[in-house]
Design a protein around this motif. Sequence first.
Motif, PDB file in Angstrom:
ATOM      1  N   VAL A  39     -13.975   5.000  -3.422  1.00 29.95           N
ATOM      2  CA  VAL A  39     -13.506   3.716  -2.914  1.00 29.95           C
ATOM      3  C   VAL A  39     -13.666   3.646  -1.391  1.00 29.95           C
ATOM      4  O   VAL A  39     -13.780   4.667  -0.712  1.00 29.95           O
ATOM      5  N   ASP A  40     -13.701   2.446  -0.888  1.00 28.06           N
ATOM      6  CA  ASP A  40     -13.597   2.243   0.559  1.00 28.06           C
ATOM      7  C   ASP A  40     -12.768   0.977   0.800  1.00 28.06           C
ATOM      8  O   ASP A  40     -12.381   0.287  -0.152  1.00 28.06           O
ATOM      9  N   GLY A  41     -12.505   0.691   2.044  1.00 32.44           N
ATOM     10  CA  GLY A  41     -11.646  -0.447   2.366  1.00 32.44           C
ATOM     11  C   GLY A  41     -12.206  -1.762   1.868  1.00 32.44           C
ATOM     12  O   GLY A  41     -11.470  -2.631   1.384  1.00 32.44           O
ATOM     13  N   GLN A  42     -13.534  -1.916   1.957  1.00 39.07           N
ATOM     14  CA  GLN A  42     -14.162  -3.167   1.516  1.00 39.07           C
ATOM     15  C   GLN A  42     -13.971  -3.372   0.014  1.00 39.07           C
ATOM     16  O   GLN A  42     -13.683  -4.481  -0.439  1.00 39.07           O
ATOM     17  N   ARG A  43     -14.117  -2.284  -0.742  1.00 34.35           N
ATOM     18  CA  ARG A  43     -13.953  -2.383  -2.203  1.00 34.35           C
ATOM     19  C   ARG A  43     -12.529  -2.812  -2.552  1.00 34.35           C
ATOM     20  O   ARG A  43     -12.314  -3.650  -3.426  1.00 34.35           O
ATOM     21  N   ILE A  44     -11.570  -2.246  -1.852  1.00 33.12           N
ATOM     22  CA  ILE A  44     -10.171  -2.617  -2.102  1.00 33.12           C
ATOM     23  C   ILE A  44      -9.951  -4.082  -1.720  1.00 33.12           C
ATOM     24  O   ILE A  44      -9.330  -4.847  -2.459  1.00 33.12           O
ATOM     25  N   ALA A  45     -10.509  -4.488  -0.593  1.00 32.34           N
ATOM     26  CA  ALA A  45     -10.382  -5.888  -0.168  1.00 32.34           C
ATOM     27  C   ALA A  45     -11.010  -6.827  -1.198  1.00 32.34           C
ATOM     28  O   ALA A  45     -10.444  -7.883  -1.514  1.00 32.34           O
ATOM     29  N   ASP A  46     -12.159  -6.421  -1.739  1.00 34.89           N
ATOM     30  CA  ASP A  46     -12.819  -7.248  -2.772  1.00 34.89           C
ATOM     31  C   ASP A  46     -11.955  -7.343  -4.019  1.00 34.89           C
ATOM     32  O   ASP A  46     -11.836  -8.408  -4.620  1.00 34.89           O
ATOM     33  N   LYS A 106      -5.834  -0.519 -11.755  1.00 30.07           N
ATOM     34  CA  LYS A 106      -7.225  -0.159 -12.044  1.00 30.07           C
ATOM     35  C   LYS A 106      -7.662   1.002 -11.146  1.00 30.07           C
ATOM     36  O   LYS A 106      -7.593   0.891  -9.914  1.00 30.07           O
ATOM     37  N   LEU A 107      -8.103   2.083 -11.763  1.00 39.14           N
ATOM     38  CA  LEU A 107      -8.555   3.234 -10.984  1.00 39.14           C
ATOM     39  C   LEU A 107      -9.943   2.972 -10.418  1.00 39.14           C
ATOM     40  O   LEU A 107     -10.827   2.469 -11.132  1.00 39.14           O
ATOM     41  N   ILE A 108     -10.146   3.334  -9.149  1.00 41.97           N
ATOM     42  CA  ILE A 108     -11.445   3.137  -8.506  1.00 41.97           C
ATOM     43  C   ILE A 108     -11.837   4.424  -7.799  1.00 41.97           C
ATOM     44  O   ILE A 108     -11.111   4.920  -6.935  1.00 41.97           O
ATOM     45  N   ALA A 109     -13.006   4.964  -8.169  1.00 41.87           N
ATOM     46  CA  ALA A 109     -13.527   6.175  -7.541  1.00 41.87           C
ATOM     47  C   ALA A 109     -14.466   5.794  -6.397  1.00 41.87           C
ATOM     48  O   ALA A 109     -14.949   4.666  -6.335  1.00 41.87           O
ATOM     49  N   ALA A 169      -8.545   5.396  -5.415  1.00 43.97           N
ATOM     50  CA  ALA A 169      -7.379   4.511  -5.279  1.00 43.97           C
ATOM     51  C   ALA A 169      -7.119   3.842  -6.615  1.00 43.97           C
ATOM     52  O   ALA A 169      -7.975   3.845  -7.510  1.00 43.97           O
ATOM     53  N   GLU A 170      -5.935   3.291  -6.729  1.00 41.76           N
ATOM     54  CA  GLU A 170      -5.593   2.476  -7.888  1.00 41.76           C
ATOM     55  C   GLU A 170      -5.194   1.112  -7.343  1.00 41.76           C
ATOM     56  O   GLU A 170      -4.318   1.022  -6.477  1.00 41.76           O
ATOM     57  N   ILE A 184       0.852  -1.188   0.000  1.00 41.56           N
ATOM     58  CA  ILE A 184       0.000   0.000   0.000  1.00 41.56           C
ATOM     59  C   ILE A 184       0.886   1.236   0.000  1.00 41.56           C
ATOM     60  O   ILE A 184       1.741   1.387   0.871  1.00 41.56           O
ATOM     61  N   GLU A 185       0.682   2.072  -1.000  1.00 43.14           N
ATOM     62  CA  GLU A 185       1.501   3.284  -1.126  1.00 43.14           C
ATOM     63  C   GLU A 185       0.607   4.514  -1.239  1.00 43.14           C
ATOM     64  O   GLU A 185      -0.479   4.436  -1.810  1.00 43.14           O
ATOM     65  N   PRO A 186       1.083   5.633  -0.729  1.00 43.73           N
ATOM     66  CA  PRO A 186       0.316   6.872  -0.896  1.00 43.73           C
ATOM     67  C   PRO A 186       0.545   7.444  -2.287  1.00 43.73           C
ATOM     68  O   PRO A 186       1.603   7.255  -2.879  1.00 43.73           O
ATOM     69  N   VAL A 187      -0.453   8.123  -2.797  1.00 46.28           N
ATOM     70  CA  VAL A 187      -0.297   8.840  -4.053  1.00 46.28           C
ATOM     71  C   VAL A 187      -0.999  10.182  -3.856  1.00 46.28           C
ATOM     72  O   VAL A 187      -1.925  10.286  -3.044  1.00 46.28           O
TER      73      VAL A 187
END
Length: 160
Positions: A149-156, A144-147, A139-140, A124-127
């Motif tokens: 976003v939340d932690g669950q989406r990243i986990a999925d 893949k760019l994701i607008a 997040a990316e 996990i890196e900051p941008v």
Amino acid sequence: MLDLDASLGERLGMEKIIEEALSGHVGETGGLITGLRHVQERCGFVPGETVRIAAELFNISQAEVRGVISFYADFRDAKPGQHHVRLCVAEACQSVGARAIEADLQDRFAVKMGETDAAEFITIEPVYCLGLCSCAPAAEVDGKLIARVDGQRIADEVSS
Ligand code: FES
């Protein structure tokens, strides 16, 4: 003894990969940066021995090579995890919860921002802005760019 031989073989193999990735760009305008990008594409990061090899090939000092690697945030100097998350922590994203997402990811994956977890599953890196400010937080994940976003989406995303 066998481990040392294997390690040497691995190191020499890595050096050959680095040399091949860099050598085609000697003499090009911006060739060092292009070459370093190729090293990262092939190795997943820019291994430490790249500094010496690039300095020799491009006939510049090792300090100059280190300067280029450290100037560009996209160059990684350590092996990344299987999944690569870049979480935007610039102002627009912070104002709608980027730091809470960072804390969520830290809890879920036992990894701090800027690091890779012990199992090398996720980095996990900051941008600082992904160009999705109007749909923050953003997040990316693995490119893949994701607008919104939340932690669950990243986990999925990293579980699929
Ligand atoms: S500030 Fe996060 S996408 Fe622009």
